[in-house]
Design an enzyme around this catalytic site. Sequence first.
Site, PDB file in Angstrom:
ATOM      1  N   ASP A   1     -22.021  45.304  50.789  1.00 16.39           N
ATOM      2  CA  ASP A   1     -22.653  44.913  49.525  1.00 16.39           C
ATOM      3  C   ASP A   1     -24.158  44.765  49.744  1.00 16.39           C
ATOM      4  O   ASP A   1     -24.610  44.502  50.859  1.00 16.39           O
ATOM      5  CB  ASP A   1     -22.115  43.556  49.051  1.00 16.39           C
ATOM      6  CG  ASP A   1     -20.749  43.673  48.381  1.00 16.39           C
ATOM      7  OD1 ASP A   1     -20.291  44.799  48.135  1.00 16.39           O
ATOM      8  OD2 ASP A   1     -20.148  42.615  48.109  1.00 16.39           O
TER       9      ASP A   1
ATOM     10  N   ARG B   1     -22.592  53.413  46.963  1.00 16.87           N
ATOM     11  CA  ARG B   1     -22.308  52.796  45.656  1.00 16.87           C
ATOM     12  C   ARG B   1     -23.634  52.569  44.940  1.00 16.87           C
ATOM     13  O   ARG B   1     -24.550  51.957  45.496  1.00 16.87           O
ATOM     14  CB  ARG B   1     -21.605  51.456  45.850  1.00 16.87           C
ATOM     15  CG  ARG B   1     -21.398  50.693  44.538  1.00 16.87           C
ATOM     16  CD  ARG B   1     -21.012  49.237  44.755  1.00 16.87           C
ATOM     17  NE  ARG B   1     -19.806  49.093  45.529  1.00 16.87           N
ATOM     18  CZ  ARG B   1     -19.494  47.987  46.221  1.00 16.87           C
ATOM     19  NH1 ARG B   1     -20.307  46.949  46.218  1.00 16.87           N
ATOM     20  NH2 ARG B   1     -18.386  47.928  46.909  1.00 16.87           N
TER      21      ARG B   1
HETATM   22  C1  LIG Z   1     -17.919  47.691  41.810  1.00 18.93           C
HETATM   23  C2  LIG Z   1     -19.197  46.947  41.670  1.00 18.93           C
HETATM   24  C3  LIG Z   1     -19.854  46.505  42.798  1.00 18.93           C
HETATM   25  C4  LIG Z   1     -21.073  45.849  42.705  1.00 18.93           C
HETATM   26  N1  LIG Z   1     -21.760  45.508  43.841  1.00 18.93           N
HETATM   27  C5  LIG Z   1     -22.990  44.984  43.730  1.00 18.93           C
HETATM   28  C6  LIG Z   1     -23.805  44.754  44.883  1.00 18.93           C
HETATM   29  O1  LIG Z   1     -23.403  44.993  46.030  1.00 18.93           O
HETATM   30  N2  LIG Z   1     -25.051  44.233  44.696  1.00 18.93           N
HETATM   31  C7  LIG Z   1     -25.543  43.947  43.450  1.00 18.93           C
HETATM   32  O2  LIG Z   1     -26.692  43.523  43.321  1.00 18.93           O
HETATM   33  N3  LIG Z   1     -24.784  44.148  42.336  1.00 18.93           N
HETATM   34  C8  LIG Z   1     -23.535  44.651  42.455  1.00 18.93           C
HETATM   35  N4  LIG Z   1     -22.797  44.872  41.322  1.00 18.93           N
HETATM   36  C9  LIG Z   1     -23.241  44.283  40.018  1.00 18.93           C
HETATM   37  C10 LIG Z   1     -24.153  45.211  39.241  1.00 18.93           C
HETATM   38  O3  LIG Z   1     -25.389  45.321  39.908  1.00 18.93           O
HETATM   39  C11 LIG Z   1     -24.378  44.689  37.806  1.00 18.93           C
HETATM   40  O4  LIG Z   1     -24.975  43.419  37.831  1.00 18.93           O
HETATM   41  C12 LIG Z   1     -23.118  44.625  36.956  1.00 18.93           C
HETATM   42  O5  LIG Z   1     -22.215  45.649  37.253  1.00 18.93           O
HETATM   43  C13 LIG Z   1     -23.472  44.762  35.482  1.00 18.93           C
HETATM   44  O6  LIG Z   1     -24.112  46.010  35.250  1.00 18.93           O
HETATM   45  P1  LIG Z   1     -23.497  47.199  34.380  1.00 18.93           P
HETATM   46  O7  LIG Z   1     -23.930  48.481  35.012  1.00 18.93           O
HETATM   47  O8  LIG Z   1     -22.039  47.053  34.257  1.00 18.93           O
HETATM   48  O9  LIG Z   1     -24.267  47.118  33.030  1.00 18.93           O
HETATM   49  P2  LIG Z   1     -24.614  45.943  31.987  1.00 18.93           P
HETATM   50  O10 LIG Z   1     -26.012  46.229  31.591  1.00 18.93           O
HETATM   51  O11 LIG Z   1     -24.244  44.579  32.425  1.00 18.93           O
HETATM   52  O12 LIG Z   1     -23.651  46.301  30.822  1.00 18.93           O
HETATM   53  C14 LIG Z   1     -23.885  47.546  30.224  1.00 18.93           C
HETATM   54  C15 LIG Z   1     -23.052  47.763  29.031  1.00 18.93           C
HETATM   55  O13 LIG Z   1     -21.700  47.831  29.411  1.00 18.93           O
HETATM   56  C16 LIG Z   1     -20.932  47.500  28.287  1.00 18.93           C
HETATM   57  N5  LIG Z   1     -19.979  46.480  28.630  1.00 18.93           N
HETATM   58  C17 LIG Z   1     -19.985  45.686  29.718  1.00 18.93           C
HETATM   59  N6  LIG Z   1     -18.898  44.917  29.697  1.00 18.93           N
HETATM   60  C18 LIG Z   1     -18.207  45.220  28.593  1.00 18.93           C
HETATM   61  C19 LIG Z   1     -16.996  44.777  28.000  1.00 18.93           C
HETATM   62  N7  LIG Z   1     -16.254  43.854  28.573  1.00 18.93           N
HETATM   63  N8  LIG Z   1     -16.581  45.336  26.869  1.00 18.93           N
HETATM   64  C20 LIG Z   1     -17.304  46.291  26.271  1.00 18.93           C
HETATM   65  N9  LIG Z   1     -18.454  46.756  26.788  1.00 18.93           N
HETATM   66  C21 LIG Z   1     -18.891  46.232  27.915  1.00 18.93           C
HETATM   67  C22 LIG Z   1     -21.874  47.076  27.202  1.00 18.93           C
HETATM   68  O14 LIG Z   1     -22.149  48.181  26.389  1.00 18.93           O
HETATM   69  C23 LIG Z   1     -23.106  46.715  27.975  1.00 18.93           C
HETATM   70  O15 LIG Z   1     -24.259  46.779  27.211  1.00 18.93           O
HETATM   71  C24 LIG Z   1     -21.597  45.573  41.408  1.00 18.93           C
HETATM   72  C25 LIG Z   1     -20.940  46.014  40.275  1.00 18.93           C
HETATM   73  C26 LIG Z   1     -19.774  46.708  40.384  1.00 18.93           C
HETATM   74  C27 LIG Z   1     -19.113  47.220  39.139  1.00 18.93           C
END
Ligand SMILES: Cc1cc2nc3c(=O)[nH]c(=O)nc-3n(C[C@H](O)[C@H](O)[C@H](O)COP(=O)(O)OP(=O)(O)OC[C@H]3O[C@@H](n4cnc5c(N)ncnc54)[C@H](O)[C@@H]3O)c2cc1C
Length: 306
Positions: free
Chosen positions: A132, A182
């Site tokens: 991570d 990732r």
């Molecule tokens: C598998 C995985 C591993 C990760 N590992 C790390 C890491 O090592 N380090 C790190 O800093 N971060 C990590 N993250 C977190 C990541 O950086 C983000 O903070 C987090 O995933 C939210 O970003 P997003 O791309 O989903 O977009 P966001 O901007 O949070 O959401 C984008 C859009 O997704 C849609 N959405 C989201 N949830 C829903 C819902 N429930 N229903 C309908 N629409 C929805 C909406 O349209 C929203 O506007 C990880 C995330 C994932 C998925």
Amino acid sequence: MLRSVILAASRSSQVERLVATAPFTRDVVRRFVAGATTDDALRATRELVADGQAVTLDYLGEDTTTPDQANATRDEYRTLLRRLAAAGLTPAAEVSVKLSALGQMFDEQLAYDNARAICAAADAAGTTVTLDMEDHTTTDSTLDILAKLRKDHPGTGAVLQAYLRRTESDCRELASAGSRVRLCKGAYKEPESVAYQSAREVDKSYVRCMNVLMSGDGYPMLATHDPRLIAIGEDRARWFDRDPGRFEFQMLYGIRPEEQQRLVGEGYTVRTYVPYGDQWYGYLMRRLAERPANLAFFGRAVLSKK
Ligand SMILES: Cc1cc2nc3c(=O)[nH]c(=O)nc-3n(C[C@H](O)[C@H](O)[C@H](O)COP(=O)(O)OP(=O)(O)OC[C@H]3O[C@@H](n4cnc5c(N)ncnc54)[C@H](O)[C@@H]3O)c2cc1C
């Protein structure tokens, strides 16, 4: 202001007791954390694998301040990997590891040694480890440790955060054969000097980084719940002729499970990131504190399963 309040709450045992016993919290925890024990982790993994998904497991324990804690975290990962293999859940399940949980904050060599031991256990179990990525002050150290680990364990995966200005260049470095990367937006509060601040800039950076990874020779892992970015990922897969075995989508446990299943139904590889462990309180509160926008993120997820 909101961040300070949440961080203060994350350190208060009184607030923890209050939060832990509130009915709403129990629902949130159950939704986003598989449970407290290795058994819980195996149960959640079994269910997801039965639904056609891959899994990466994160043992919660980021506040590591002593070598004993770091070694205990290493040992839990080794136990987990043995049990996953014995249950026939590898290679579908792999593990995600935070170097801070292995001692990176006070002894980088110890973190490396512990990560190496986990990579060896993953090899023996027939699966992989992904490191991570945490806040930007750890990026160089984490990528250095990754490079050393990959000499003996080439399948070790990296995480790159699209909100960092450096990440497009890091993607170019890592888009090579055998390299698992990732790509996520990034979850920490970062200064403007190192990170894009607006959602639009972060999304544009994500797409640029995705183009580099999907057109490169490595194995991209597109970690996002964002419908627009997922659609662009599907488009790039078609454009660059990447069949489902040559990249994957990743999402967090409990977030958009129906979208995860839709993608599985379309034939894509989808990996769910499953946190477990009794330190769930700190995990949830830190996620909120690192990025108060996550309040809305978790809230949306509670209201909607789409
Ligand atoms: C598998 C995985 C591993 C990760 N590992 C790390 C890491 O090592 N380090 C790190 O800093 N971060 C990590 N993250 C977190 C990541 O950086 C983000 O903070 C987090 O995933 C939210 O970003 P997003 O791309 O989903 O977009 P966001 O901007 O949070 O959401 C984008 C859009 O997704 C849609 N959405 C989201 N949830 C829903 C819902 N429930 N229903 C309908 N629409 C929805 C909406 O349209 C929203 O506007 C990880 C995330 C994932 C998925």
